[in-house]
Design a protein around this motif. Structure first.
Motif, short mmCIF file in Angstrom:
data_model
loop_
_atom_site.label_atom_id
_atom_site.label_comp_id
_atom_site.label_asym_id
_atom_site.label_seq_id
_atom_site.Cartn_x
_atom_site.Cartn_y
_atom_site.Cartn_z
N MET A 129 0.70 -1.24 -0.05
CA MET A 129 -0.03 -0.09 -0.01
C MET A 129 0.67 1.19 -0.08
SD MET A 129 -2.18 1.58 3.10
CE MET A 129 -0.56 2.05 3.66
N GLN A 175 2.64 1.85 -3.43
CA GLN A 175 1.48 2.41 -4.20
C GLN A 175 1.26 3.55 -4.27
OE1 GLN A 175 -1.72 -0.69 -3.20
NE2 GLN A 175 -0.95 -2.06 -4.77
N ARG A 176 1.23 4.10 -2.95
CA ARG A 176 0.69 5.69 -2.78
C ARG A 176 1.90 6.37 -2.84
NH1 ARG A 176 -3.40 5.01 2.57
NH2 ARG A 176 -4.84 4.15 1.48
N ASP A 182 -4.26 2.16 -5.45
CA ASP A 182 -4.31 1.40 -4.28
C ASP A 182 -5.47 0.73 -3.89
OD1 ASP A 182 -5.67 3.67 -3.79
OD2 ASP A 182 -4.30 4.16 -1.92
N ASN A 242 -1.24 3.85 7.91
CA ASN A 242 -2.27 4.20 7.07
C ASN A 242 -3.33 5.20 7.83
OD1 ASN A 242 -4.12 2.54 8.54
ND2 ASN A 242 -3.49 0.80 7.43
N TYR A 252 2.94 9.81 -0.73
CA TYR A 252 2.64 8.93 0.37
C TYR A 252 1.68 9.70 1.46
CZ TYR A 252 2.70 6.44 4.51
OH TYR A 252 2.43 5.66 5.77
N SER A 298 -1.73 11.27 0.04
CA SER A 298 -2.62 10.07 -0.15
C SER A 298 -3.00 9.73 1.26
CB SER A 298 -1.96 8.86 -1.04
OG SER A 298 -1.52 9.35 -2.44
#
Length: 436
Positions: free
Chosen positions: A1, A4-5, A11, A294, A359, A362
């Motif tokens: 994740m 991806q971000r 994501d 996250n 990152y 996002s």
């Protein structure tokens, strides 16, 4: 994740959750039938009590402490460049405020550990004069005294001699090529009252910027001793950062890493309630660190008492860390945690600072979506009642039931709460050790 971000790749996932939502320990956030519009402005929190003349407006998500020396010059450049572009803060770690922190001009939290790197005398003691000369730098927004860290509380730190180059030696004020030792304890103070006086002295010397401390909670009476010292002499830190035993990017003995110190959620909630219990919670902000990756992690921590969160390993991943587990031997293949110039070149600063920025952006966008879905305007509005945990196959409790909150001023009038009663009796303002 995180990859991806950082790379602005998709994501999202199909086919629903991969968690077993009926297993013990599963947690979720309650949502609202009437979601709010998603906030477009970045979430921030003002840090700095009434004794501050230069309070700081901090992002609710910042880069946790990682030193130049442990990380490469290019890693520090990329982290700070991303922080500058995204408007969030970059904690120096205890290795000092290096030229690489200054290059891009991102906001700095200067962490000062027991080695006093960047503000030490030749014998390793704290130098008030050297501190003042650095702390007034405009880029430095807050000062953080490190009492302990999650990975190895009570242990101190070591930068292996192989990584102590002449440049690092000059920045830290230590001999080149020799192991750079951070003692397990501070020498600038030995009691809670002395520590608070040092905080007040630092706040004056840096021109009124916020000054606080970071710790992984150990004996509860030791933090309560600091609380009693606050009441006795009237000096408050501007913030406390709670690190959890699950946190930490540095190397440590296995026993320290696995079995020492309080996990972040319990430590965070304890500190939050202790400050409520002595009536100063509104004056003292709380940061939290410990495997924050996250938006759900951030929201959950804020529900338990955090005003903002820090992350270390997550931002290392955004730089390209692949967990090769070679941080301590100077052989990092991605250029993140090495002082080898050849290996460091693998980290291309203009590319990686964008990934740090992406990152962060996002993650905060997703936090805004979570906050809106819960029917709230700001993540500061999250409370324990918004979160649930399955504690058995047939029983679910809210965080409000799992993490009871003390009434304001409860410790001042005497409490029967088992989490605090005995420890409060043991705590002494003039000693960290307490009365056994």
């Amino acid at each position: 994740m995180i990859y991806q971000r950082a790379k602005m790749a998709l994501d999202k996932r199909p086919f629903g959750t991969q968690y077993d939502v009926y297993s013990e320990g599963y947690e979720w956030l309650r949502h609202s039938i009437g979601p709010k519009p998603v906030a477009s402005e970045p979430f921030r929190v003002t840090v700095g009590g009434p004794d501050c003349t230069k309070p700081y407006s901090a992002s609710v998500f910042n880069i946790s402490a990682m030193s130049f020396g442990a990380l490469s010059p290019n890693a520090i450049r990329a982290l700070n460049g991303g922080a500058k572009k995204g408007g969030f803060a970059h904690d120096t770690g205890e290795g000092g405020f290096s030229p690489y922190h200054r290059e891009h001009g991102g906001d700095i939290i200067w962490e000062i550990g027991s080695g006093y790197f960047g503000c030490r005398n030749p014998d390793g003691s704290f130098s008030a004069e050297k501190f003042a000369a650095v702390a007034v730098h405009d880029q430095i927004k807050m000062i953080e005294i490190k009492l302990s860290q999650g990975a190895k509380p009570g242990h101190g730190g070591v930068l292996p001699g192989a990584k102590v180059t002449a440049e690092i030696a000059a920045i830290r004020g230590v001999p080149a090529g020799q192991d750079c030792i951070s003692p397990a304890r501070h020498t600038a103070f030995s009691t809670p009252i002395e520590m608070l006086h040092l905080i007040a002295d630092m706040r004056r010397a840096c021109g009124g910027k916020p000054v606080g401390f970071k710790l992984c909670v150990g004996h509860p009476w030791e933090f309560l001793a600091i609380c009693k010292a606050i009441l006795e002499i009237g000096i408050c830190p501007d913030f406390v950062v709670v690190d959890g035993t699950e946190g930490g990017t540095g190397a440590a003995p296995l026993e320290f890493m696995d079995h020492l110190g309080m996990p972040m959620r319990e430590g965070l909630n304890f500190v939050h309630n202790a400050l409520i219990g002595i009536g100063v919670r509104e004056r003292v902000r709380i940061g939290a660190a410990g495997k924050i990756a996250n938006a759900f992690d951030i929201a959950r921590a804020m529900a338990l008492g955090a005003d903002w969160c820090n992350a270390a390993r997550a931002f290392m991943f955004s730089l390209g860390c692949i967990q090769s587990l070679s941080c301590h031997n100077d052989r990092c293949p991605t250029g993140v945690s090495t002082q080898d110039p050849t290996r460091s070149r693998a980290l291309v600063v203009p590319d990686k600072l964008e990934r740090v920025y992406n990152y962060h952006r996002s993650t905060l966008h997703t936090l805004a979506e979570l906050t809106a879905a819960a029917g709230l305007d700001h993540p500061a509005d999250f409370h324990p009642v918004h979160f649930c945990r399955r504690v058995s196959a047939r029983e679910v409790l809210t965080f409000a039931e799992l993490y009871a909150e003390l009434p304001p001023g409860e410790l001042l009038i005497g409490t029967n709460d088992a989490r605090f009663r005995e420890a409060w009796t043991m705590a002494r303002a003039d000693s960290f050790y307490g009365t056994m």
